[in-house]
Design a protein around this motif. Structure first.
Motif, PDB file in Angstrom:
ATOM      1  N   ARG A 150      18.054  24.285 -77.496  1.00  0.00           N
ATOM      2  CA  ARG A 150      17.867  25.213 -78.604  1.00  0.00           C
ATOM      3  C   ARG A 150      18.473  26.558 -78.217  1.00  0.00           C
ATOM      4  NH1 ARG A 150      12.550  28.598 -80.287  1.00  0.00           N
ATOM      5  NH2 ARG A 150      13.730  30.044 -81.588  1.00  0.00           N
ATOM      6  N   ILE A 151      19.416  27.031 -79.012  1.00  0.00           N
ATOM      7  CA  ILE A 151      20.008  28.351 -78.779  1.00  0.00           C
ATOM      8  C   ILE A 151      20.053  29.108 -80.100  1.00  0.00           C
ATOM      9  CG2 ILE A 151      22.123  29.613 -78.184  1.00  0.00           C
ATOM     10  CD1 ILE A 151      21.106  28.489 -75.683  1.00  0.00           C
ATOM     11  N   ASP A 152      19.410  30.256 -80.144  1.00  0.00           N
ATOM     12  CA  ASP A 152      19.532  31.151 -81.295  1.00  0.00           C
ATOM     13  C   ASP A 152      19.022  32.525 -80.891  1.00  0.00           C
ATOM     14  OD1 ASP A 152      16.600  31.164 -81.750  1.00  0.00           O
ATOM     15  OD2 ASP A 152      16.946  29.082 -82.321  1.00  0.00           O
ATOM     16  N   THR A 205      27.614  21.422 -79.409  1.00  0.00           N
ATOM     17  CA  THR A 205      27.812  22.117 -78.140  1.00  0.00           C
ATOM     18  C   THR A 205      27.722  23.615 -78.378  1.00  0.00           C
ATOM     19  OG1 THR A 205      29.365  20.376 -77.520  1.00  0.00           O
ATOM     20  CG2 THR A 205      29.333  22.336 -76.128  1.00  0.00           C
ATOM     21  N   CYS A 206      27.094  24.297 -77.436  1.00  0.00           N
ATOM     22  CA  CYS A 206      27.011  25.762 -77.527  1.00  0.00           C
ATOM     23  C   CYS A 206      28.160  26.367 -76.745  1.00  0.00           C
ATOM     24  CB  CYS A 206      25.682  26.258 -76.954  1.00  0.00           C
ATOM     25  SG  CYS A 206      25.532  28.052 -77.035  1.00  0.00           S
ATOM     26  N   VAL A 207      28.734  27.415 -77.305  1.00  0.00           N
ATOM     27  CA  VAL A 207      29.848  28.093 -76.645  1.00  0.00           C
ATOM     28  C   VAL A 207      29.417  28.671 -75.290  1.00  0.00           C
ATOM     29  CG1 VAL A 207      29.431  30.342 -77.710  1.00  0.00           C
ATOM     30  CG2 VAL A 207      31.763  29.701 -77.077  1.00  0.00           C
ATOM     31  N   SER A 208      28.112  28.931 -75.154  1.00  0.00           N
ATOM     32  CA  SER A 208      27.606  29.505 -73.901  1.00  0.00           C
ATOM     33  C   SER A 208      27.436  28.453 -72.803  1.00  0.00           C
ATOM     34  CB  SER A 208      26.254  30.189 -74.139  1.00  0.00           C
ATOM     35  OG  SER A 208      26.422  31.249 -75.039  1.00  0.00           O
ATOM     36  N   GLY A 235      28.631  25.700 -81.957  1.00  0.00           N
ATOM     37  CA  GLY A 235      27.532  26.018 -82.856  1.00  0.00           C
ATOM     38  C   GLY A 235      27.592  27.423 -83.436  1.00  0.00           C
ATOM     39  N   PHE A 236      28.090  28.386 -82.643  1.00  0.00           N
ATOM     40  CA  PHE A 236      28.043  29.788 -83.110  1.00  0.00           C
ATOM     41  C   PHE A 236      29.050  30.068 -84.219  1.00  0.00           C
ATOM     42  CE2 PHE A 236      31.595  32.406 -81.357  1.00  0.00           C
ATOM     43  CZ  PHE A 236      32.331  31.374 -80.806  1.00  0.00           C
ATOM     44  N   VAL A 237      29.980  29.149 -84.480  1.00  0.00           N
ATOM     45  CA  VAL A 237      30.885  29.321 -85.619  1.00  0.00           C
ATOM     46  C   VAL A 237      30.711  28.193 -86.639  1.00  0.00           C
ATOM     47  CG1 VAL A 237      32.666  30.730 -84.533  1.00  0.00           C
ATOM     48  CG2 VAL A 237      32.746  28.234 -84.284  1.00  0.00           C
TER      49      VAL A 237
HETATM   50 MO   LIG Z   1      25.856  28.640 -79.234  1.00  0.00          MO
END
Ligand SMILES: [Mo]
Ligand SMILES: Nc1nc2c(c(=O)[nH]1)N[C@H]1C(S)=C(S)[C@@H](COP(=O)(O)O)O[C@H]1N2
Length: 508
Positions: free
Chosen positions: A228-230, A275-278, A364-366
């Protein structure tokens, strides 16, 4: 005579107790009115938004999903330190100490009121904190002074009595805060939503290698294990009856959909790896699930986008957080959707209930806006999303990558027949092959697990006759388009990490 240091310590404690009571009451009032306006959350969220990108990156890398707990803990620690100081000051000058607590509460109140979408009710928790904190401090200081003045008189409270009174107050306050937290959590529970079956279902899901290769990542990530990333410290509460998804901006007609209207549309079901960019090379911020949703193209067609000059979809969540998605990429034929289901159930709140975007192949961030409530067709020149303002890339395809799950880095293994295994992904391209390098020798081709589709990761493994000593294991993936996972190291900022994971293991 009491020693001055003892009296100072006691007053520092009074300051801390008074502030704890204030924070706890504010938390309760927030739970009953605006949960996000709880002062500690509000200050924490403001810190998140103001934190420069490199620091945020560092926090995600070093603290992982504990970053939120560490942040809230730090905010509380600083507040309590200031509270102790206010208590010490209040010993000689009670009013000044009380005013200091009011100022402290005002910072939390200001943060709460300044949050996007906050209404006047966001003032209430802060006011509760100010009044109760200052009041308790004045009361404790007065009580404490009486112990000094008439120590001999039988009606005077003992110093221990004052401390006990403080402790009692703190306990009651903690109980109130816990009650508030319980109320909020109860409201966050997603009601049982029954979703219809997909009109375009995904095929049967194959058995993964996890049954035969111990330690390998399961082919499908259980929802409870999904990363979980937000930017949120507290999950939103979404009232399904109030919720709708609006499409506006440069479209022929603005349209809105209720949840029931969405579920009544033809639904597709796909297995897609997010996938998260981080995520650093070898990192954990990647997961695979079966998503159920309305094709993005179907929704945008309802609004009419033939003549649009927009180049991005600017998604807005229920609290005004924005995420941008390149329009052309989202509609190039890939399985982009507004998802309402994950692994056979409604989305959990942590993963975007009631609806979120999923675009295979974009970080995910875009793309993966959770708790989505609006899609605005606009241009990057006209409007910038949250991470665009923070200088992250706008067009961010997921870089091909692979990860070793077993053996673990720095593991101690017994010599003999071992298996090296993990996962590899190249969403929207597909994995052609995975190669493993042992101790710098020639790359060897690994066996691949079942094929779930190009948007899904692929498990891989290589049997290994391990001899005693320290060994270095590396892996790299090749995409179906011929691209080889790059050995060039990149940081996650601004468009995703690259490089090759190499781990050391000891065999004895
Ligand atoms: Mo992300
Ligand atoms: N509303 C909202 N949506 C969001 C985010 C966010 O901070 N707020 N984070 C994004 C990021 S960076 C990622 S990687 C994915 C993660 O989705 P997950 O938490 O379901 O794994 O959600 C995306 N959607």
């Amino acid at each position: 005579m009491q020693t001055p240091t003892r009296a100072t310590a006691r007053h520092a404690l009074h300051g801390v107790v008074a502030t704890c009571v204030g924070i706890a009451l504010a938390h309760l009032v927030a739970a009953l009115t605006v949960p996000d306006a709880s002062p500690v959350y509000a200050v924490g969220s403001t810190v998140v938004d103001l934190t420069p990108t490199p620091v945020k990156e560092w926090a995600v890398a070093e603290l992982g999903t504990a970053d939120k707990a560490v942040l809230l803990g730090s905010v509380v620690a600083v507040v309590l330190l200031l509270a102790a100081l206010a208590g010490v000051v209040a010993r000689r000058r009670p009013t000044v100490g009380a005013v200091a607590l009011v100022v402290l509460a005002s910072i939390g109140t200001a943060a709460a009121v300044a949050r996007p979408g906050a209404g006047p009710a966001a003032l209430l928790p802060g006011v509760a904190a100010a009044v109760s904190g200052a009041g308790v401090l004045l009361w404790l200081v007065r009580l404490d002074a009486r112990t000094g003045a008439v120590a001999a008189a039988s009606s005077a409270p003992s110093r221990r009595g004052v401390l006990l009174a403080g402790a009692g107050l703190a306990a009651v306050a903690a109980g109130l805060a816990a009650g508030g937290e319980w109320l909020v959590r109860r409201a966050q529970q997603v009601a049982d939503v029954v979703l219809p079956a997909a009109s375009d279902p995904a095929g049967p899901f194959p058995r993964g290698l996890e049954e035969t290769v111990p330690g390998i990542t399961p082919l499908r990530t259980p929802t409870s294990d999904f990363y979980r990333i937000d930017t949120r410290l507290m999950l939103p509460r979404v009232d399904l009856d109030q919720w709708s998804l609006t499409i506006d901006g440069d479209v022929e007609r603005e349209v809105s959909f209720t949840f029931d209207e969405l579920t009544a549309m033809p639904l597709t079901e796909r297995d897609i790896t997010l996938t998260c960019v981080s995520n650093e090379v070898g990192g954990p911020y990647v997961g695979s699930a079966r998503w159920l949703g309305v094709p993005l193209g179907d929704l945008l067609a309802r609004a009419g986008i033939e003549g649009t000059s927009a180049d991005q979809i600017l998604s807005t969540d229920v609290d005004g957080m924005t995420i941008s998605t390149p329009l052309r990429v989202a509609l190039d034929g890939r399985d982009s959707m507004i998802a309402i289901g994950m692994n056979g159930s409604a989305l959990p709140l942590a993963h975007g209930f009631p609806a979120r975007m999923v675009v295979p192949g974009l970080y995910g961030f875009v793309s993966a806006c959770k708790w989505i409530t609006r899609m605005t067709l606009t241009t990057y020149d006209e409007q910038q999303a949250y991470w665009t303002e923070r200088d992250w890339a706008t067009d961010a395809p997921i870089r091909i990558s692979s990860r070793i799950d077993t053996p673990r880095a720095l593991a101690d293994e017994k010599a003999g027949e071992l298996v090296i295994g993990g996962v590899a992904w190249a969403q929207h391209v597909g994995i052609e092959s995975v190669e493993v390098r042992i101790d710098g020798q020639a790359w060897r081709t690994a066996e691949l697990g079942p094929d779930v589709g190009d948007d899904h990761w692929r498990q891989w493994y290589l049997p290994w006759q391990a001899e005693e000593g320290t060994h270095y294991l590396a892996c790299r993936a090749r995409g179906k388009d011929g691209t080889l996972q790059e050995s060039v190291r990149r940081t996650p900022f601004p468009s995703g990490s690259s490089g090759i994971q190499e781990i050391a293991v000891t065999v004895s």
